[in-house]
Design an enzyme around this catalytic site. Structure first.
Site, PDB file in Angstrom:
ATOM      1  N   THR A 152       0.828  -1.216   0.000  1.00  0.00           N
ATOM      2  CA  THR A 152       0.000   0.000   0.000  1.00  0.00           C
ATOM      3  C   THR A 152       0.858   1.259   0.000  1.00  0.00           C
ATOM      4  OG1 THR A 152      -0.151  -0.122   2.402  1.00  0.00           O
ATOM      5  CG2 THR A 152      -1.977  -1.044   1.168  1.00  0.00           C
ATOM      6  N   GLY A 191       4.056  -2.888   7.742  1.00  0.00           N
ATOM      7  CA  GLY A 191       4.466  -3.443   9.033  1.00  0.00           C
ATOM      8  C   GLY A 191       5.915  -3.902   9.000  1.00  0.00           C
ATOM      9  N   GLU A 456      -6.726  -6.635   4.392  1.00  0.00           N
ATOM     10  CA  GLU A 456      -7.134  -7.829   3.632  1.00  0.00           C
ATOM     11  C   GLU A 456      -8.520  -7.617   3.048  1.00  0.00           C
ATOM     12  OE1 GLU A 456      -4.688  -9.371   3.192  1.00  0.00           O
ATOM     13  OE2 GLU A 456      -3.499  -9.161   5.005  1.00  0.00           O
TER      14      GLU A 456
END
Lengths: 696, 696
Positions: A152, A191, A456
């Protein structure tokens, strides 16, 4: 803060003690807790948990007592220390992936190695070729490379096609140039990237000869392996504090024309031929597609357990907490009433308790379906039935099973994670004022779980995929196609029966209850189809209908899975426990039905009178029947106190002692003495705040 | 973290810039923003805000740039410094209470003087006599005493009668002994107590001659005025971290037989005669009771503005954020679609936008009702119509107006704060992934606002009081009593008409829409009455019905207030703006109606077909009609960027630049370089983490 004085230490809570109240509650039911736990988790699963808990509790680094007090930097550093130790323990004890997952569940906080282990290793394994396994996967498995998965971007979330980062093929030296053309191209939310990773799988638009071939994965080193400083022309960092998940270093990443060699592009499914400078098309995009479906299935599986933590805490506390007298109780009955006796508390907690089991069984069912499908998928992988370039409404035509599983997983992911999120917050509020304290253990857990509703697949976006699939199935059925799976079966039944109407005995028959959910989902499907195909309404104008439709379909799947689990021969459960599970099934189904009453009326699945009876009689009676078993039912979820880390949810009921202990003895703010007057400095000079802060 | 490199500084967001998109949006509407703001807040109110904002922005202590990063101790210490400075500014600029409130709104964080100013001073003023004003109020007004209001206890929340702390009258030396007999008696959640206050108003059971006279307020010094250390036999501290509100030091407090003089008991309404050792009964408990009603009214008033912050942020960001192409758009249209164009986004944000106005106007209406009632109350204060000792179901018989205002304030407080809480979270999620970042500004604001759903009456508990009042009104009406207020009017109308049925033209007539809400509330009232009085159902078995009933009644009041505001001569608004406000009214009413459809069917207020039309036509059309005005409508709420402190909600649309600036330049975690490998210490030696921590 000075030592606790003797007179304070001598104080006990008033009235019946929490431990007595919980014991009393547990004595009301003869559910065999251990038997039910075993049914849910298997004997092996429970023993695994005990074994690993023993190991973790002995390690000082996993001590949780300062978790709720520490600030961002300390929490992150502690989480990193834990991740390192966990990796050592895994080696020392030869832990399997399942063992490690259990350890992470027990620790219950996201850690800086999370995306290395959860995404980087898996992406390399699944999408790399043999040469890439050697070059990238091996050092990653040995933790010499720490990686992340950079998809992203600051300006681009769910829409992968919209990514701006480019990877341009340079025929002259057989390299790719990775570049961020705009600020919005910055990778964002990644992350393990902010401070930890030295490598990243970067999703970038592959450009060959000026033509974009869509997003592809590239392995890029981003930090020096010795100094851990960013490499030249790479700008990387942590994106800052979040509502939760602050033990994770979600990061940003920008590239200024960074060259990487040909081997960097993960080449198992598609690649660039360095000799011809031509793009080699993917073997089977549906295999990649399967990974997302699998991730969503695990989310459904976990949602039941996630919610069960909140329900366990709130139910135990509701049995310990007492407030007001019963209005109808005689004057001479002085004691305050346990909060769990109030129907306004029962109507919030007990349907959620039923939901925990409903989601758990549905998750199990999904995993089984996934396993069954894996075989079929690899069989069809080489048959070449993929359709590249087709619009999203058509891409599912490959395999009926894949499409069904995919649609089901989308709708269920959306419903299950939304239900868990909203349920946790409802549990927190059902704890009254103390629910707001971090010591409730619900708030921090809720805050960390919250992103599941977005990642997700955003829970709203996903419902379009479900609707698309249902519309397609309905078109097949309308054309007279024979039912090939459950979805086409219920749609065909509805089509045959719609002119006779339904007469479901929802209050008398469990299978009729399931059918009523199928009927409503089918009704909404054909209604949406009419809007789209006959009235030619714009797709965008139907999104709200699609959301409702997806929700209706997912609720049907959950009700059906719960029902079928109890129909299967379940000799592992005593008839007594099985009877309670049936009541929980009915409570889940009827409570859902009356919450969504308007769609059930409109579809004529039930009558207004049936809904009224469901609301005022059936649901209320079920609350009364289930209430005595509530404590044992949450006990069966088998959460160790160490995992819950909650004053309110303590298994022994010592709620108030624990609240007080944490506030008075663990709370570092109490070591600061301030100066309260407006025209003075903030602190008295003789207090240890400055030194304190260097420790915290 | 090193200096930002030049190539990073040169980057801009791709595509149309946020500022261009917002300008484009604003050009779609000709609502006069300034005119609408003035209608909402008055010219004087807007000027006041500008004047105070100017002062605050110049003061370094109010700089917000580290708010989202700092840990608990630092946030608290900064909040204390701000509270001190604010108190100095108040003196320097001769601020009124209204000025100070505006300053606090702009700063937007709870501060350690909050309960001193909000409760301690007011309680002393309202419940102290002249002598007590001299001894306690004066030093408190001069900030030599810093106080708090200590009511709730570790084991006791909403039920004041259940408090355990005792104040025993000692005739021999004319003192009271304040004592905490159990751990659960510890005062808990007391704002400003944990670290700041040196005095407290303590609610304790007054005991005279072994007999309890119920809870009464006592002024007790708890810390030394010079050293700020707790006085002997007092144990006091901060209760620890919370989901939000961490700039406030909510505290605990225990007493070990602490003696205080006779003057400590606040004696305006009741007292102990030291000569006779007799209890002197309260003059009028309903005056005290009025204070709570007032607090609840302000909560309703504020809820609209609280929600409007979230709606402002989410709406602006939805206009800047673009994602996916329109499925029905032609192939050649490459650009991504603004998120605000999706109906799934509109259906979440625009009804909330309508709700902000609905709550604001309702709040205004409530304040007017309160003012009108204040006069009547003081007139009846001496008539002695209070009934001590009567059960709670009967205590409201004193004054019709008081009862009506009280019930309305309970139901509205519950509805308004729940609506604001849920609405804020919906806004946060409508922002997608970035909503989860603290920089969205919604999460931290939501977390701080959340306790409003619990304090000043738990939102579930309160609904019982509404139901009690409505049942009582219905009994009066059934007995043939003439309507004396709006509640008895709508109940009488329903009773007369119920055998003819309703025929409300909800899609054609605004006043019929209001009547449909009145009808449904009346239907539920008589249904609940039948359950209670005829079927003799237990009170506890009806709590869920009561909750629904209260919600229905409050929604009626909101719809009615919104409607009446637009009926009044509103020459201040252009006909264009007024037309949009009417659409917002219809959107609020119809969206609420279809969300609660099942009760509207059951009461036969509307037909199934009407609801279907409301859902599929009316609401969807209103979304389309209101959408072009969305930006100007949120602009009218007139939040300065400084107040919102949100990257996503920036008035100039520079969302991505601001996100990046905060992450890259303000984020202290980026100054820490970690060592990523499992078998190594956490940090490299050459980084400044330790020194950093002492600064943070």
């Amino acid at each position: 803060m000075s030592e606790i004085p003797g007179w304070v230490k001598a104080l006990k809570p008033s009235g019946p003690q929490g431990s007595e109240l919980l014991e009393h509650e547990r004595n009301k039911s003869n559910i065999d807790v251990d038997q039910l736990s075993t049914f849910l988790f298997t004997r092996e699963g429970m023993e695994r948990k005990k074994r690993i808990l023993d190991i973790l509790q002995k390690e000082k680094v996993f001590d949780k007592s300062q978790n709720y007090f520490a600030g961002r930097i300390d929490r992150f550093e502690t989480a990193l220390a834990r991740a390192k130790r966990l990796s050592q323990l895994q080696d020392a004890h030869n832990w399997t992936q399942d063992d490690k997952m259990v350890a992470n569940d027990l620790i219950s906080e996201p850690g800086p190695y999370g995306l290395h282990e959860g995404m980087y290793l898996i992406t390399l394994r699944d999408q790399g070729n043999a040469e890439q396994h050697e070059k990238f996967l091996k050092p990653a498995q040995a933790y010499r490379h720490i990686g992340c998965y950079a998809q992203t971007e600051l300006g681009h979330g769910s829409n992968v096609r919209g990514l701006e980062t480019t990877a341009t093929w340079n025929p002259e030296d057989q390299t790719f140039t990775i570049h961020s053309p705009h600020l919005t191209a910055s990778k964002w939310w990644i992350g393990s990237l902010g401070r930890t990773a030295n490598h990243a799988v970067v999703m970038a638009q592959l450009i060959i000869g000026g033509k974009s071939m869509g997003p592809h994965p590239f392995v890029v080193q981003i930090r020096d392996l010795k100094t851990h400083q960013p490499l030249p022309n790479i700008y990387v960092g942590d994106i800052g504090p979040k509502f939760g998940y602050n033990t994770m270093d979600n990061g940003f990443l920008l590239f200024n024309h960074v060259k990487v060699p040909h081997i960097s592009m993960l080449a198992r499914f598609s690649s660039v031929d360095p000799k011809t400078n031509r793009y080699v098309r993917p073997a089977s995009p549906s295999l990649v597609y399967g990974t997302l479906t699998w991730v969503r299935s695990t989310i459904v599986m976990q949602a039941g357990g996630v919610l069960a933590r909140g329900v366990t805490i709130a139910t135990r506390y509701a049995a310990v907490r007492r407030q007001f007298q019963d209005r109808d109780a005689p004057e001479w009955e002085q004691g305050e009433n346990q909060v769990i006796n109030y129907t306004t508390v029962q109507i919030r907690l007990l349907p959620l308790l039923a939901t925990t089991f409903a989601l758990h069984f549905t998750g199990k069912g999904m995993m089984a379906l996934y396993a069954a499908n894996q075989k079929k998928m690899s069989q069809s992988a080489n048959s070449g039935d993929s359709k590249r370039g087709a619009g999203p409404e058509e891409t599912h035509s490959g395999s009926d099973l894949l499409a069904d599983l995919h649609a089901t997983s989308c709708g269920l992911k959306s419903l299950a994670s939304s239900t868990a999120v909203e349920g946790l917050e409802m549990c927190r509020r059902a704890c009254g004022g103390h629910g707001y304290s971090s010591f409730s253990g619900i708030g921090p857990w809720y805050a960390d779980y919250l992103p599941t509703a977005t990642w997700e697949g955003d829970n709203y976006m996903l419902t379009q995929q479900v609707a698309r699939y249902l519309l397609k199935s309905a078109r097949t059925v309308l054309k007279g196609g024979e039912p090939t799976n459950d979805t086409t079966s219920i749609l065909s039944y509805f089509l045959k029966r719609q002119d006779q109407g339904a007469a479901f005995d929802i209050l008398g028959s469990d299978s009729d209850l399931v059918s009523a959910f199928a009927w409503r989902a089918s009704f909404l499907t054909f209604e949406a189809l009419r809007h789209r195909d006959e009235q030619k309404k714009a797709w965008n104008d139907l999104l709200v209908d699609f959301y409702r439709l997806s929700r209706a379909h997912a609720q049907y799947i959950v009700v059906k899975n719960f029902y079928e689990t109890l129909q299967a021969p379940t000799s592992e459960l005593s008839s007594e426990t099985l009877a309670i599970m049936h009541k929980l099934f009915r409570l889940y189904a009827l409570h859902t039905l009356e919450s969504e009453a308007s769609e059930f009326y409109t579809s004529a699945a039930v009558t207004v009178r049936q809904i009224q009876l469901a609301r005022t009689n059936a649901v209320m009676n079920l609350l009364t029947e289930i209430r005595p078993h509530a404590l044992r039912l949450v006990d069966a979820w088998d959460f160790p106190d160490w995992q819950l880390d909650s004053s309110l949810g303590r298994k022994d009921g010592k709620v108030y002692e624990d609240m007080f202990h944490r506030a008075a003895e663990l709370n570092p703010l109490n070591r600061v003495t301030i100066n309260p007057y407006p025209d003075s400095p903030i602190l008295f000079q003789n207090n240890d705040s400055a030194s304190l802060k260097s420790k915290l």
